[in-house]
Each structure stands twice: as structure tokens, then as C-alpha cells.
Design a protein around this motif. Structure first.
Motif, PDB file in Angstrom:
ATOM      1  N   ASP A 106       0.821  -1.216   0.000  1.00 61.27           N
ATOM      2  CA  ASP A 106       0.000   0.000   0.000  1.00 61.27           C
ATOM      3  C   ASP A 106       0.855   1.266   0.000  1.00 61.27           C
ATOM      4  OD1 ASP A 106       1.077  -0.195   2.520  1.00 61.27           O
ATOM      5  OD2 ASP A 106      -0.820   0.073   3.601  1.00 61.27           O
ATOM      6  N   ARG A 107       2.135   1.134  -0.330  1.00 58.72           N
ATOM      7  CA  ARG A 107       3.044   2.280  -0.317  1.00 58.72           C
ATOM      8  C   ARG A 107       3.484   2.642  -1.731  1.00 58.72           C
ATOM      9  NH1 ARG A 107       7.265  -0.497   3.075  1.00 58.72           N
ATOM     10  NH2 ARG A 107       6.054  -2.273   2.337  1.00 58.72           N
ATOM     11  N   THR A 108       3.770   3.927  -1.916  1.00 53.78           N
ATOM     12  CA  THR A 108       4.203   4.440  -3.208  1.00 53.78           C
ATOM     13  C   THR A 108       5.688   4.727  -3.162  1.00 53.78           C
ATOM     14  OG1 THR A 108       2.052   5.437  -3.637  1.00 53.78           O
ATOM     15  CG2 THR A 108       3.906   6.269  -4.920  1.00 53.78           C
ATOM     16  N   VAL A 109       6.410   4.258  -4.167  1.00 50.65           N
ATOM     17  CA  VAL A 109       7.842   4.526  -4.274  1.00 50.65           C
ATOM     18  C   VAL A 109       8.027   5.967  -4.761  1.00 50.65           C
ATOM     19  CG1 VAL A 109       9.990   3.879  -5.436  1.00 50.65           C
ATOM     20  CG2 VAL A 109       8.327   2.108  -4.785  1.00 50.65           C
ATOM     21  N   GLY A 110       8.832   6.718  -4.025  1.00 52.94           N
ATOM     22  CA  GLY A 110       9.169   8.075  -4.454  1.00 52.94           C
ATOM     23  C   GLY A 110       7.977   8.993  -4.627  1.00 52.94           C
ATOM     24  N   GLY A 111       7.047   8.945  -3.691  1.00 53.17           N
ATOM     25  CA  GLY A 111       5.856   9.771  -3.815  1.00 53.17           C
ATOM     26  C   GLY A 111       6.159  11.253  -3.910  1.00 53.17           C
ATOM     27  N   TRP A 112       7.182  11.705  -3.187  1.00 50.29           N
ATOM     28  CA  TRP A 112       7.550  13.136  -3.239  1.00 50.29           C
ATOM     29  C   TRP A 112       8.143  13.493  -4.594  1.00 50.29           C
ATOM     30  CZ3 TRP A 112      10.361   9.245  -1.357  1.00 50.29           C
ATOM     31  CH2 TRP A 112      11.710   9.185  -1.672  1.00 50.29           C
ATOM     32  N   HIS A 113       8.889  12.551  -5.197  1.00 49.95           N
ATOM     33  CA  HIS A 113       9.410  12.790  -6.542  1.00 49.95           C
ATOM     34  C   HIS A 113       8.257  12.889  -7.544  1.00 49.95           C
ATOM     35  CE1 HIS A 113      13.672  12.771  -6.068  1.00 49.95           C
ATOM     36  NE2 HIS A 113      13.761  11.524  -5.662  1.00 49.95           N
ATOM     37  N   LEU A 114       7.259  12.037  -7.368  1.00 55.16           N
ATOM     38  CA  LEU A 114       6.129  12.024  -8.299  1.00 55.16           C
ATOM     39  C   LEU A 114       5.412  13.372  -8.280  1.00 55.16           C
ATOM     40  CD1 LEU A 114       4.436  10.352 -10.281  1.00 55.16           C
ATOM     41  CD2 LEU A 114       3.042   9.620  -8.328  1.00 55.16           C
ATOM     42  N   ALA A 115       5.189  13.912  -7.095  1.00 53.52           N
ATOM     43  CA  ALA A 115       4.541  15.215  -6.993  1.00 53.52           C
ATOM     44  C   ALA A 115       5.387  16.296  -7.661  1.00 53.52           C
ATOM     45  CB  ALA A 115       4.291  15.553  -5.524  1.00 53.52           C
ATOM     46  N   ALA A 116       6.703  16.218  -7.476  1.00 53.80           N
ATOM     47  CA  ALA A 116       7.596  17.205  -8.096  1.00 53.80           C
ATOM     48  C   ALA A 116       7.625  17.037  -9.612  1.00 53.80           C
ATOM     49  CB  ALA A 116       8.999  17.067  -7.517  1.00 53.80           C
ATOM     50  N   GLU A 117       7.623  15.798 -10.088  1.00 52.32           N
ATOM     51  CA  GLU A 117       7.605  15.571 -11.535  1.00 52.32           C
ATOM     52  C   GLU A 117       6.354  16.196 -12.162  1.00 52.32           C
ATOM     53  OE1 GLU A 117       7.963  11.538 -12.707  1.00 52.32           O
ATOM     54  OE2 GLU A 117       9.889  11.195 -11.702  1.00 52.32           O
ATOM     55  N   ARG A 118       5.226  16.010 -11.509  1.00 50.05           N
ATOM     56  CA  ARG A 118       3.982  16.572 -12.052  1.00 50.05           C
ATOM     57  C   ARG A 118       4.042  18.098 -12.082  1.00 50.05           C
ATOM     58  NH1 ARG A 118       0.082  12.317  -8.757  1.00 50.05           N
ATOM     59  NH2 ARG A 118       0.166  10.649 -10.322  1.00 50.05           N
ATOM     60  N   ALA A 119       4.648  18.683 -11.063  1.00 57.58           N
ATOM     61  CA  ALA A 119       4.792  20.140 -11.045  1.00 57.58           C
ATOM     62  C   ALA A 119       5.726  20.610 -12.150  1.00 57.58           C
ATOM     63  CB  ALA A 119       5.309  20.586  -9.681  1.00 57.58           C
ATOM     64  N   VAL A 120       6.773  19.863 -12.402  1.00 52.33           N
ATOM     65  CA  VAL A 120       7.688  20.179 -13.506  1.00 52.33           C
ATOM     66  C   VAL A 120       6.938  20.146 -14.831  1.00 52.33           C
ATOM     67  CG1 VAL A 120       9.609  19.222 -14.848  1.00 52.33           C
ATOM     68  CG2 VAL A 120       9.832  19.489 -12.370  1.00 52.33           C
ATOM     69  N   GLN A 121       6.152  19.114 -15.019  1.00 52.13           N
ATOM     70  CA  GLN A 121       5.426  18.954 -16.277  1.00 52.13           C
ATOM     71  C   GLN A 121       4.341  20.019 -16.463  1.00 52.13           C
ATOM     72  OE1 GLN A 121       4.186  14.912 -15.745  1.00 52.13           O
ATOM     73  NE2 GLN A 121       6.254  14.090 -16.048  1.00 52.13           N
ATOM     74  N   ASP A 122       3.845  20.570 -15.364  1.00 55.36           N
ATOM     75  CA  ASP A 122       2.808  21.599 -15.427  1.00 55.36           C
ATOM     76  C   ASP A 122       3.383  23.009 -15.343  1.00 55.36           C
ATOM     77  OD1 ASP A 122       0.875  19.623 -15.563  1.00 55.36           O
ATOM     78  OD2 ASP A 122       0.470  19.649 -13.402  1.00 55.36           O
ATOM     79  N   SER A 123       4.703  23.139 -15.340  1.00 56.19           N
ATOM     80  CA  SER A 123       5.347  24.425 -15.063  1.00 56.19           C
ATOM     81  C   SER A 123       5.276  25.419 -16.226  1.00 56.19           C
ATOM     82  CB  SER A 123       6.821  24.205 -14.703  1.00 56.19           C
ATOM     83  OG  SER A 123       7.541  23.725 -15.840  1.00 56.19           O
ATOM     84  N   GLY A 124       5.027  24.910 -17.428  1.00 58.19           N
ATOM     85  CA  GLY A 124       5.081  25.761 -18.607  1.00 58.19           C
ATOM     86  C   GLY A 124       6.463  25.869 -19.214  1.00 58.19           C
ATOM     87  N   MET A 125       7.466  25.338 -18.521  1.00 56.94           N
ATOM     88  CA  MET A 125       8.819  25.300 -19.062  1.00 56.94           C
ATOM     89  C   MET A 125       9.016  24.037 -19.904  1.00 56.94           C
ATOM     90  SD  MET A 125      11.201  26.573 -15.841  1.00 56.94           S
ATOM     91  CE  MET A 125      10.296  25.765 -14.511  1.00 56.94           C
ATOM     92  N   ALA A 126       9.983  24.089 -20.801  1.00 55.01           N
ATOM     93  CA  ALA A 126      10.411  22.860 -21.478  1.00 55.01           C
ATOM     94  C   ALA A 126      11.071  21.987 -20.427  1.00 55.01           C
ATOM     95  CB  ALA A 126      11.396  23.189 -22.596  1.00 55.01           C
ATOM     96  N   TRP A 127      10.652  20.716 -20.329  1.00 55.51           N
ATOM     97  CA  TRP A 127      11.112  19.900 -19.219  1.00 55.51           C
ATOM     98  C   TRP A 127      11.660  18.552 -19.675  1.00 55.51           C
ATOM     99  CZ3 TRP A 127       8.803  15.158 -18.831  1.00 55.51           C
ATOM    100  CH2 TRP A 127       7.535  15.013 -19.423  1.00 55.51           C
ATOM    101  N   THR A 128      12.564  18.030 -18.856  1.00 53.32           N
ATOM    102  CA  THR A 128      13.054  16.654 -18.983  1.00 53.32           C
ATOM    103  C   THR A 128      13.166  16.096 -17.579  1.00 53.32           C
ATOM    104  OG1 THR A 128      14.413  17.324 -20.878  1.00 53.32           O
ATOM    105  CG2 THR A 128      14.846  15.156 -19.930  1.00 53.32           C
ATOM    106  N   VAL A 129      12.724  14.867 -17.395  1.00 53.57           N
ATOM    107  CA  VAL A 129      12.826  14.194 -16.101  1.00 53.57           C
ATOM    108  C   VAL A 129      13.804  13.027 -16.223  1.00 53.57           C
ATOM    109  CG1 VAL A 129      11.607  12.788 -14.390  1.00 53.57           C
ATOM    110  CG2 VAL A 129      10.532  14.867 -15.291  1.00 53.57           C
TER     111      VAL A 129
END
Length: 281
Positions: A106-129
Motif C-alpha cells: 500500500d506504499r508508493t515509491v518516491g511519492g515526493w518525486h512524483l509530486a515534483a515531476e507533475r509540477a515540472v510537467q505543469d510548469s510551462g517550461m520545457a522539461w526533462t525528467v
């Protein structure tokens, strides 16, 4: 101008080195400016201080985003992204981790990274993860005990992982920061083969010409050790979630992403060992 966060760490320092060698204009962000050469553009900034982040972003075109908070939270990433978007930064390359968003029980690996990745993708900047696998350099944590003939602590048993050379991760980051070829891409960065900790130890042993043993460390013992060294309990939980995910075989993954970006094969663990052998003697 390329801004590098985490500029004194394993990946950030290599990204900085490669960019300087290429003649790029760089600025390094750190809370410890004395750790970097005085001729660099170095800014003392803190992810918890928006004013320092705002000043650091002035005149910046691209951001290498690497955060390592004591507690697993996306807050530092979000603060940096907010400052970057306000400053008109056009490109962001985010260092995440392989397995981010996958689950074990019932646990998520890297949940904090996932939230940050989504923010990167929604930032309006050109992004690479970038999602690197287990670093070859993790063995350096045990360099002194190994040099003294001691064993390598092993939390993942015989589970294999696509152990990656941090220099390859940094080289991919540099390509994403300096070209437009990798916009909107998420790369899983691995070495050329999946290896267990005992297999890594055997490769090191062959290079040293003597035995290098491993010792299995149960999760409870690892938890007690990390807490005993002052690690935050939520960070310990996050680490052990990743360990359990790897022990279950989920990180026995090898990709061609390094080779496709760099136009050469990913660096083997044996090569990494050869280049760092002095540390283990």
C-alpha cells in the motif's frame, strides 16, 4: 545561463564540471559556497528562503533541479519551480529516481518525486525528467570498511538493479540542458547490466585481487541504524519502501536511454570500479 542546484553533490558537481568544460555560462547554488572554486558564479541560496531563490534565478535560461530534503517532500522542488517560472526560466531538467510512482503493497515509491515531476510537467517550461537507477557510487559509502577488509552491507539480497554510473547521469543532464532534443522526455537511466550487491562486490574483488564479502542487513536493523544516525523517520520509511520494491525484483531493469542520449554505451560497473579503485585500497 544554466543554474545548477545541488552543485556540491555527486550528480550536481559532475554536471557543473561538464558544463564548465563545454564553456557554458553556469551559476551554482549551494548553502556552502566555500566548497566551490572562487572563480565560479556561486550563489548562496536556501530552498526554504524564497528571496534567495528569486535572486539565484535572475538571468537564468535553464535549471538543473536536484533537491535532497531531510524529509521526503516536494516542497523544495515546488519553491524552486515557482522562483524559476517567475524569473522566466525556459528549461528545467529534474533529477528524480527510477521506480517513482510505482507501488509496493500500500506504499508508493518516491511519492515526493512524483509530486515534483507533475509540477515540472505543469510548469510551462520545457522539461526533462531523469530517473536514474541505483548509483555505482553507493559503494563509496563503504570504502573505508572495504579497504580494511570488512564486508559490504546488503539491504537488497540477491535482487538485481541496473546500477548506473553517476557520470552518465550527469552527461545526460547536460545534453538535456544544452539542446532542445529532449523536451517532454522522461528517461530511466541504467547501466548496461543488472547486478546484485554480491555481484558488484565480486567485480570489485576481482579488481582488487582479494575477497570482498557482503553481509545481509534485515530491514529492522537498517531502520534502527538509520534512526540511530539521526535520520528522519519519514525518510527512513521512504528508503525502506524503495529497498522492499527493489528486493521484490522490480528494479531488475536495463534500458537504452543513456546510450540513445549520449550516442555511446552506458558505463559498466567494472569500468566505474577501475576508475575509483584507489578509494578501496
Amino acid at each position: 545561463m544554466i543554474l545548477i542546484t545541488g552543485a556540491t553533490g555527486t550528480i550536481g558537481s559532475e554536471v557543473l564540471k561538464l558544463l564548465v568544460e563545454r564553456g557554458e555560462r553556469v551559476r551554482a547554488v549551494t548553502r556552502s559556497p566555500d566548497k566551490l572554486p572562487p572563480d565560479l558564479d556561486v550563489v548562496r541560496a536556501d530552498f526554504d528562503d524564497p528571496d534567495t531563490l528569486r535572486l539565484a534565478m535572475t538571468g537564468v535560461d535553464a535549471l538543473f533541479l536536484l533537491t535532497a530534503p531531510a524529509k521526503p517532500t516536494p516542497d523544495h522542488d515546488l519553491a524552486a519551480l515557482d522562483a524559476a517560472t517567475r524569473a522566466g526560466v525556459g528549461t528545467v531538467v529534474k533529477l528524480s529516481a527510477i521506480g517513482t510512482g510505482e507501488t509496493i503493497g500500500d506504499r508508493t515509491v518516491g511519492g515526493w518525486h512524483l509530486a515534483a515531476e507533475r509540477a515540472v510537467q505543469d510548469s510551462g517550461m520545457a522539461w526533462t525528467v531523469l530517473r536514474p537507477s541505483s548509483f555505482a557510487s553507493n559503494f563509496l559509502r563503504f570504502a573505508q570498511p572495504i579497504a580494511a577488509g570488512g564486508p559490504v552491507p546488503n539491504l537488497t539480497g540477491n535482487a538485481r538493479q541496473g546500477v548506473v554510473d553517476p557520470r552518465d547521469v550527469a552527461a545526460v543532464a547536460v545534453e538535456a540542458l544544452t539542446t532542445s532534443d529532449h523536451k517532454g522526455q522522461t528517461y530511466a537511466l541504467t547501466g548496461p547490466e543488472a547486478l546484485s550487491v554480491p555481484e558488484q562486490a565480486a567485480i570489485l574483488a576481482a579488481a582488487l585481487g582479494r575477497a570482498v564479502e557482503t553481509v545481509d542487513v534485515p530491514a529492522d536493523a537498517a531502520r534502527a541504524d538509520m534512526l540511530g544516525h539521526g535520520m528522519d523517520a519519514s525518510a527512513v520509511d521512504a528508503v525502506l519502501t524503495g529497498v522492499e520494491w527493489a528486493r521484490a525484483g522490480h528494479n531488475a531493469v536495463v534500458t537504452e536511454d543513456v546510450a540513445e542520449v549520449l550516442g555511446r554505451p552506458a558505463t559498466s560497473f567494472a569500468t566505474w570500479v577501475r576508475d575509483h579503485l584507489a578509494a578501496f585500497r
